[in-house]
Motif scaffolding. Sequence first.
Motif, mmCIF file in Angstrom:
data_model
loop_
_atom_site.group_PDB
_atom_site.id
_atom_site.type_symbol
_atom_site.label_atom_id
_atom_site.label_comp_id
_atom_site.label_asym_id
_atom_site.label_seq_id
_atom_site.Cartn_x
_atom_site.Cartn_y
_atom_site.Cartn_z
ATOM 1 N N SER A 107 27.253 70.854 13.478
ATOM 2 C CA SER A 107 28.366 71.475 13.663
ATOM 3 C C SER A 107 29.705 70.618 13.442
ATOM 4 C CB SER A 107 28.654 72.261 14.728
ATOM 5 O OG SER A 107 27.421 73.133 15.267
ATOM 6 N N ALA A 108 29.493 69.439 13.650
ATOM 7 C CA ALA A 108 30.561 68.516 13.548
ATOM 8 C C ALA A 108 30.610 68.156 11.885
ATOM 9 C CB ALA A 108 30.370 67.237 14.476
ATOM 10 N N LEU A 109 29.560 67.777 11.181
ATOM 11 C CA LEU A 109 29.428 67.733 9.999
ATOM 12 C C LEU A 109 30.127 68.830 9.001
ATOM 13 C CD1 LEU A 109 25.958 65.999 9.701
ATOM 14 C CD2 LEU A 109 28.111 64.840 9.376
ATOM 15 N N ALA A 110 29.817 69.884 9.570
ATOM 16 C CA ALA A 110 30.170 71.038 8.781
ATOM 17 C C ALA A 110 31.634 71.225 9.174
ATOM 18 C CB ALA A 110 29.616 72.397 9.361
ATOM 19 N N ARG A 111 32.204 70.959 10.239
ATOM 20 C CA ARG A 111 33.572 71.295 10.423
ATOM 21 C C ARG A 111 34.300 69.916 9.551
ATOM 22 N NH1 ARG A 111 36.666 71.350 16.360
ATOM 23 N NH2 ARG A 111 35.135 73.436 16.353
ATOM 24 N N ALA A 112 33.765 68.949 9.422
ATOM 25 C CA ALA A 112 34.463 68.011 8.627
ATOM 26 C C ALA A 112 34.168 68.022 7.063
ATOM 27 C CB ALA A 112 34.071 66.372 8.978
ATOM 28 N N ARG A 113 33.265 68.978 6.710
ATOM 29 C CA ARG A 113 32.931 69.434 5.322
ATOM 30 C C ARG A 113 32.284 68.055 4.553
ATOM 31 N NH1 ARG A 113 38.442 71.214 2.513
ATOM 32 N NH2 ARG A 113 39.374 70.439 4.030
ATOM 33 N N LEU A 114 31.237 67.497 5.786
ATOM 34 C CA LEU A 114 30.401 66.555 5.253
ATOM 35 C C LEU A 114 28.917 67.007 5.176
ATOM 36 C CD1 LEU A 114 31.680 63.717 7.564
ATOM 37 C CD2 LEU A 114 31.985 63.724 5.086
ATOM 38 N N GLN A 115 28.239 66.292 4.000
ATOM 39 C CA GLN A 115 26.894 66.763 3.959
ATOM 40 C C GLN A 115 25.854 65.763 4.688
ATOM 41 O OE1 GLN A 115 25.426 69.395 2.084
ATOM 42 N NE2 GLN A 115 27.693 69.871 1.754
ATOM 43 N N PRO A 116 24.993 66.158 5.170
ATOM 44 C CA PRO A 116 23.981 65.175 6.080
ATOM 45 C C PRO A 116 23.641 64.293 5.284
ATOM 46 C CG PRO A 116 23.403 67.498 6.373
ATOM 47 C CD PRO A 116 24.468 67.564 5.308
ATOM 48 N N LEU A 117 23.513 62.961 5.792
ATOM 49 C CA LEU A 117 23.025 61.691 5.174
ATOM 50 C C LEU A 117 21.698 62.079 4.686
ATOM 51 C CD1 LEU A 117 23.783 58.655 4.665
ATOM 52 C CD2 LEU A 117 23.128 57.915 6.657
ATOM 53 N N ALA A 118 21.325 61.421 3.345
ATOM 54 C CA ALA A 118 19.800 61.617 2.971
ATOM 55 C C ALA A 118 19.511 60.167 2.763
ATOM 56 C CB ALA A 118 20.058 62.328 1.464
ATOM 57 N N LEU A 119 18.362 59.791 3.171
ATOM 58 C CA LEU A 119 17.524 58.545 3.228
ATOM 59 C C LEU A 119 16.684 58.231 2.393
ATOM 60 C CD1 LEU A 119 18.223 57.839 6.948
ATOM 61 C CD2 LEU A 119 19.878 57.000 5.180
ATOM 62 N N ASP A 120 16.261 57.255 1.984
ATOM 63 C CA ASP A 120 15.044 56.921 1.067
ATOM 64 C C ASP A 120 14.782 55.302 1.255
ATOM 65 O OD1 ASP A 120 12.985 57.216 -0.461
ATOM 66 O OD2 ASP A 120 14.248 57.686 -2.444
ATOM 67 N N GLY A 121 13.864 55.017 0.695
ATOM 68 C CA GLY A 121 13.360 53.471 0.643
ATOM 69 C C GLY A 121 13.757 52.913 2.004
ATOM 70 N N ARG A 122 14.383 51.800 2.036
ATOM 71 C CA ARG A 122 14.711 50.982 3.287
ATOM 72 C C ARG A 122 16.051 51.135 3.852
ATOM 73 N NH1 ARG A 122 17.619 46.306 3.821
ATOM 74 N NH2 ARG A 122 16.358 45.772 5.526
ATOM 75 N N ASP A 123 16.541 52.435 3.380
ATOM 76 C CA ASP A 123 17.881 52.861 3.828
ATOM 77 C C ASP A 123 18.144 52.983 5.226
ATOM 78 O OD1 ASP A 123 18.716 53.216 1.211
ATOM 79 O OD2 ASP A 123 18.629 55.196 1.261
ATOM 80 N N ALA A 124 17.141 53.432 6.061
ATOM 81 C CA ALA A 124 17.129 53.499 7.493
ATOM 82 C C ALA A 124 17.242 52.040 7.946
ATOM 83 C CB ALA A 124 16.409 54.599 8.150
ATOM 84 N N LEU A 125 16.459 51.286 7.763
ATOM 85 C CA LEU A 125 16.369 49.978 8.362
ATOM 86 C C LEU A 125 17.607 49.301 7.817
ATOM 87 C CD1 LEU A 125 14.604 47.784 9.810
ATOM 88 C CD2 LEU A 125 13.697 47.116 7.575
#
Length: 500
Positions: A178-196
């Motif tokens: 809900s906070a992302l939607a209120r701020a007009r942000l897209q959820p973070l997409a991750l691939d490869g070693r992005d999370a680490l």
Amino acid sequence: MLRDEQASPVLSLPARLTPADLERAAGPIDVRITPGARARVAEGHAFLTARLRSGAVVYGASTGFGPLVGYGGRTEAADQCDNVLAHLTCGQGDDLPPPVVRAMLLVRLAALARGHSAVTPGVLDSLAAVLRTDFAPAVPRLGSVGASGDLIPLAHAVQSLRGRGRAYCGTTQLPAASALARARLQPLALDGRDALALVNGTSLTTAAAALALARLRRAHATALRLTALLADLLGCAPGFASPALLDAYGHPDAVRAGATLRDLLRGTEPTGQRPLQEPYSIRCAPQLLGAVGAGLRHAGETIGDDLAGISDNPLFFPETGETAHGGNFFGQPVAFAADLLTLVAVQTANLAERQLDLLVDPQRNGGLPPMLAPDPGRQHAVQGVQLAATAMTAQMRRTATPASVQSLPTNGHNQDIVPFGTQAALNALDQAALLRLVQGSLALALRQAAHVTARRPTAPACAALLSRLTDALPPVDPDRPLDADVRRAAELLDGMPEEA
């Protein structure tokens, strides 16, 4: 909510961040990635992709994590990202203040923008977009040992950026989606070693230490101002700041503190009725505050180096073909610096608390009434304020034990020695907040002292400070609750320039 970007500060990365940059990140800040940085990040990501396709073993991308490095990781990159975050989303305790979390995100973004973490370029754009709003992940305080990065706090932050868990828009807490939607942000997409790469750095440690440094630099300037005003109100001779005396002492920061005190006391007219030698809380102020300045200078150099570096593992160097596995996520330098900041904060509070005690004691304050009460017995003026200041100082002293040497093996003895820099940095930040209130208490007492004496400051700089205090704070006559007055005095001191 998304704010007008035209009104937001602009910051280009990669850059050598400053504590002031991190303070500005409390609100929307327009972060821009330079074309050169964007190209280096893309090159690093392509290099990692090629390495993995060749069958190379890369920690965290093709393996398990920590002591499970000898086991294979999940075969799908997105699944591997979920894996690193899931087991680390286990922090406890109260949420960190949103400005601290946003500063942490800025530090992480700056490290990734240097191009040696092999993240997907879109990760940088997503973090920059977050910082342009007032969105902040909800991050629990407890969980990091400051080695292998601030894994657990950063995992909570990344989950929030993906729409999982909780988050803040301004001061309002909401489900993260809900906070992302209120701020007009897209959820973070991750691939490869992005999370680490997002969790494997000491970004919370560095951010908290830098914020503490900024606040303690202001507290240092405040201590010099309040010391000068105290000396002028009591009619002290300024010889304790003699340039010849302090040159002979041999410490450059004490010389600088003495020069600042002389500037503040320029024009003062001593009463001639004070003792030949003042109590140490006045007489030794140049030496004490010089040592504070030296500590802040050293801590500032260390924290500045950290803000300019890369905290991650492994690092990728396409130009040489090297994938370097090591320990750049080990937060020992900032851990030591943060513990030094705590010592600086506590001794500065000791000084303010003793100066407050001197001011309310009729045996030492030049005949002012006890507790600065206009009608002692029927009125008690700042008596309660002194009690609270003593309690806050005692709290600071109780929690001043260094964290940086409390190593406790964990993680299957993979992390067999750890710096606990996160605890050191957050403790320094707590100490700075309490010092601010102790100094606000002293400022309120100085304002009250002017109400119960006919003497006024004779140095123009001291007179100007007292004028600001009297404009903001009515005299305590009759008694009234003073909790808000202490906070108001602290806010006034916050608004003054960092240099006294």
